[in-house]
Scaffold this motif. Sequence first.
Motif, PDB file in Angstrom:
ATOM      1  N   ILE A  94      10.763   6.471   2.674  1.00 51.60           N
ATOM      2  CA  ILE A  94       9.661   6.029   3.120  1.00 51.60           C
ATOM      3  C   ILE A  94       9.282   4.528   3.087  1.00 51.60           C
ATOM      4  O   ILE A  94       9.096   4.006   4.442  1.00 51.60           O
ATOM      5  CB  ILE A  94       8.386   6.699   2.762  1.00 51.60           C
ATOM      6  N   GLN A  95       9.447   3.751   2.206  1.00 52.81           N
ATOM      7  CA  GLN A  95       9.285   2.295   2.180  1.00 52.81           C
ATOM      8  C   GLN A  95      10.225   1.734   3.232  1.00 52.81           C
ATOM      9  O   GLN A  95       9.884   0.906   3.878  1.00 52.81           O
ATOM     10  CB  GLN A  95       9.550   1.879   0.713  1.00 52.81           C
ATOM     11  N   SER A  96      11.632   2.011   3.018  1.00 53.71           N
ATOM     12  CA  SER A  96      12.556   1.445   4.032  1.00 53.71           C
ATOM     13  C   SER A  96      12.292   1.669   5.485  1.00 53.71           C
ATOM     14  O   SER A  96      12.392   1.113   6.274  1.00 53.71           O
ATOM     15  CB  SER A  96      14.064   1.699   3.576  1.00 53.71           C
ATOM     16  N   ASP A  97      11.914   3.078   5.852  1.00 55.25           N
ATOM     17  CA  ASP A  97      11.631   3.610   7.106  1.00 55.25           C
ATOM     18  C   ASP A  97      10.432   2.539   7.534  1.00 55.25           C
ATOM     19  O   ASP A  97      10.452   2.272   8.544  1.00 55.25           O
ATOM     20  CB  ASP A  97      11.177   4.974   7.287  1.00 55.25           C
ATOM     21  N   ILE A  98       9.328   2.517   6.912  1.00 57.91           N
ATOM     22  CA  ILE A  98       8.151   1.882   7.300  1.00 57.91           C
ATOM     23  C   ILE A  98       8.626   0.513   7.624  1.00 57.91           C
ATOM     24  O   ILE A  98       8.184  -0.446   8.448  1.00 57.91           O
ATOM     25  CB  ILE A  98       7.077   1.847   6.259  1.00 57.91           C
ATOM     26  N   ALA A  99       9.377  -0.029   6.473  1.00 58.80           N
ATOM     27  CA  ALA A  99       9.872  -1.756   6.626  1.00 58.80           C
ATOM     28  C   ALA A  99      10.531  -2.112   7.852  1.00 58.80           C
ATOM     29  O   ALA A  99      10.565  -3.073   8.418  1.00 58.80           O
ATOM     30  CB  ALA A  99      10.352  -2.141   5.359  1.00 58.80           C
ATOM     31  N   ALA A 100      11.296  -0.961   8.364  1.00 62.19           N
ATOM     32  CA  ALA A 100      12.301  -1.189   9.488  1.00 62.19           C
ATOM     33  C   ALA A 100      11.432  -1.244  10.804  1.00 62.19           C
ATOM     34  O   ALA A 100      12.122  -1.399  11.992  1.00 62.19           O
ATOM     35  CB  ALA A 100      13.292   0.137   9.478  1.00 62.19           C
ATOM     36  N   ILE A 101      10.129  -0.708  10.980  1.00 65.52           N
ATOM     37  CA  ILE A 101       9.700  -0.931  11.892  1.00 65.52           C
ATOM     38  C   ILE A 101       9.534  -2.408  12.615  1.00 65.52           C
ATOM     39  O   ILE A 101       9.102  -3.086  12.056  1.00 65.52           O
ATOM     40  CB  ILE A 101       7.985  -0.092  11.949  1.00 65.52           C
ATOM     41  N   THR A 102       9.762  -2.305  13.936  1.00 63.10           N
ATOM     42  CA  THR A 102       9.606  -3.758  14.464  1.00 63.10           C
ATOM     43  C   THR A 102       8.525  -4.089  15.135  1.00 63.10           C
ATOM     44  O   THR A 102       7.870  -3.150  15.893  1.00 63.10           O
ATOM     45  CB  THR A 102      10.795  -3.931  15.371  1.00 63.10           C
ATOM     46  N   ILE A 152       2.567   6.220  -2.883  1.00 63.60           N
ATOM     47  CA  ILE A 152       4.013   7.063  -3.610  1.00 63.60           C
ATOM     48  C   ILE A 152       3.552   7.377  -5.008  1.00 63.60           C
ATOM     49  O   ILE A 152       4.514   8.011  -5.310  1.00 63.60           O
ATOM     50  CB  ILE A 152       5.289   6.815  -2.729  1.00 63.60           C
ATOM     51  N   ARG A 153       2.883   6.324  -5.592  1.00 66.21           N
ATOM     52  CA  ARG A 153       2.661   6.621  -6.977  1.00 66.21           C
ATOM     53  C   ARG A 153       1.490   7.573  -7.338  1.00 66.21           C
ATOM     54  O   ARG A 153       1.015   7.681  -8.442  1.00 66.21           O
ATOM     55  CB  ARG A 153       2.271   5.216  -7.621  1.00 66.21           C
ATOM     56  N   THR A 154       0.828   8.131  -6.157  1.00 67.87           N
ATOM     57  CA  THR A 154      -0.413   8.823  -6.436  1.00 67.87           C
ATOM     58  C   THR A 154      -0.070  10.178  -6.559  1.00 67.87           C
ATOM     59  O   THR A 154       0.663  10.598  -5.924  1.00 67.87           O
ATOM     60  CB  THR A 154      -1.494   8.402  -5.614  1.00 67.87           C
ATOM     61  N   SER A 192       0.735  -1.388   0.055  1.00 62.95           N
ATOM     62  CA  SER A 192       0.012  -0.114   0.207  1.00 62.95           C
ATOM     63  C   SER A 192       0.885   1.215  -0.040  1.00 62.95           C
ATOM     64  O   SER A 192       0.601   2.219  -0.581  1.00 62.95           O
ATOM     65  CB  SER A 192      -0.962  -0.151   1.133  1.00 62.95           C
ATOM     66  N   ILE A 193       1.812   1.203   0.566  1.00 63.92           N
ATOM     67  CA  ILE A 193       2.829   2.321   0.564  1.00 63.92           C
ATOM     68  C   ILE A 193       3.468   2.579  -0.634  1.00 63.92           C
ATOM     69  O   ILE A 193       3.450   3.682  -1.303  1.00 63.92           O
ATOM     70  CB  ILE A 193       4.086   2.286   1.830  1.00 63.92           C
ATOM     71  N   ARG A 194       3.842   1.462  -1.363  1.00 60.67           N
ATOM     72  CA  ARG A 194       4.350   1.713  -2.940  1.00 60.67           C
ATOM     73  C   ARG A 194       3.415   2.199  -3.443  1.00 60.67           C
ATOM     74  O   ARG A 194       3.511   3.023  -4.334  1.00 60.67           O
ATOM     75  CB  ARG A 194       4.806   0.279  -3.255  1.00 60.67           C
TER      76      ARG A 194
END
Length: 70
Positions: free
Chosen positions: A34-42, A7-9, A2-4
Amino acid sequence: TSIRDLIRTNRYWLESVLVQSSRHPERLEWPKTIQSDIAAITVDEVSALAAKYLQPEKAAEVVLLPTKKE
């Protein structure tokens, strides 16, 4: 995913990135990570925030019951 897709909109770029970017130029950097930041949330980070902000004594209980078919 959904993040990917987000960011295309145009809406994301207009309402999240470009709005007030002249005052806050760091907003122009957000899309880069933004994608790597969100993916890094534990799980531990989310659990710590939940423990801090979600108070069981203030929780609302919702019960959903099926309706009868006619």
